[in-house]
Scaffold this motif. Structure first.
Motif, short mmCIF file in Angstrom:
data_model
loop_
_atom_site.label_atom_id
_atom_site.label_comp_id
_atom_site.label_asym_id
_atom_site.label_seq_id
_atom_site.Cartn_x
_atom_site.Cartn_y
_atom_site.Cartn_z
N LYS A 118 85.67 52.73 85.94
CA LYS A 118 87.35 52.46 85.83
C LYS A 118 87.83 52.32 84.32
CE LYS A 118 87.78 51.60 90.29
NZ LYS A 118 88.66 52.30 91.24
N LYS A 119 86.85 52.23 83.50
CA LYS A 119 87.35 52.11 82.12
C LYS A 119 88.37 53.32 81.57
CE LYS A 119 84.02 49.15 80.02
NZ LYS A 119 83.02 48.92 79.03
N CYS A 120 89.24 53.06 80.73
CA CYS A 120 90.17 54.04 80.16
C CYS A 120 89.28 54.80 78.97
CB CYS A 120 91.28 53.30 79.60
SG CYS A 120 92.31 52.61 80.67
N VAL A 121 89.59 56.09 78.90
CA VAL A 121 88.82 56.60 77.75
C VAL A 121 89.59 56.92 76.82
CG1 VAL A 121 87.81 59.01 77.47
CG2 VAL A 121 87.89 57.91 79.67
N ARG A 122 89.27 56.58 75.26
CA ARG A 122 89.99 56.59 74.15
C ARG A 122 90.38 58.16 74.00
NH1 ARG A 122 91.55 53.12 70.42
NH2 ARG A 122 90.34 51.50 71.49
N TRP A 178 99.78 51.96 77.44
CA TRP A 178 100.17 51.87 78.86
C TRP A 178 101.53 52.81 79.16
CZ3 TRP A 178 104.74 50.72 81.42
CH2 TRP A 178 104.63 50.09 82.34
N VAL A 179 102.37 52.95 78.22
CA VAL A 179 103.66 53.83 78.30
C VAL A 179 103.10 55.25 78.69
CG1 VAL A 179 105.64 54.65 77.27
CG2 VAL A 179 105.07 52.38 77.25
N ILE A 180 102.30 55.83 77.87
CA ILE A 180 101.69 57.08 77.89
C ILE A 180 100.95 57.43 78.97
CG2 ILE A 180 100.02 58.88 76.90
CD1 ILE A 180 100.78 57.47 74.02
N ARG A 181 100.22 56.12 79.39
CA ARG A 181 99.40 56.60 80.89
C ARG A 181 100.26 56.67 81.81
NH1 ARG A 181 95.96 52.50 78.87
NH2 ARG A 181 96.85 50.95 80.03
N LYS A 182 101.37 55.80 82.10
CA LYS A 182 102.49 55.96 83.06
C LYS A 182 103.14 57.05 82.93
CE LYS A 182 101.44 52.03 84.83
NZ LYS A 182 100.86 52.13 86.23
N ALA A 183 103.54 57.58 81.90
CA ALA A 183 104.32 59.08 81.65
C ALA A 183 103.42 60.16 82.07
CB ALA A 183 104.72 59.33 80.35
N LEU A 184 102.03 60.08 81.65
CA LEU A 184 101.14 61.06 82.11
C LEU A 184 101.05 61.03 83.51
CD1 LEU A 184 99.35 63.37 81.42
CD2 LEU A 184 97.64 61.80 80.86
#
Length: 56
Positions: A12-16, A42-48
């Motif tokens: 579940k970890k985010c990938v850099r 956070w903003v980039i993940r939500k937009a993607l």
């Protein structure tokens, strides 16, 4: 008991990842993040997420 946020499961970890954007996009992104008090990631993940949901 130690403080801080609980650890995420390994899967579940985010990938850099490095990304490239136009300088004006970065400027607008920074202004938005400051106004909304959210981190860039956070903003980039939500937009993607929204883009991929709509593109499918």
């Amino acid at each position: 008991m130690a403080g801080g946020r609980p650890k995420k499961d390994q899967d579940k970890k985010c990938v850099r990842q490095n990304i490239t954007m136009e300088p004006d996009q970065l400027e607008r992104l920074i202004v938005y993040c400051q106004r909304e008090e959210r981190p860039l990631s956070w903003v980039i993940r939500k937009a993607l997420e929204k883009y991929l949901d709509e593109a499918a």
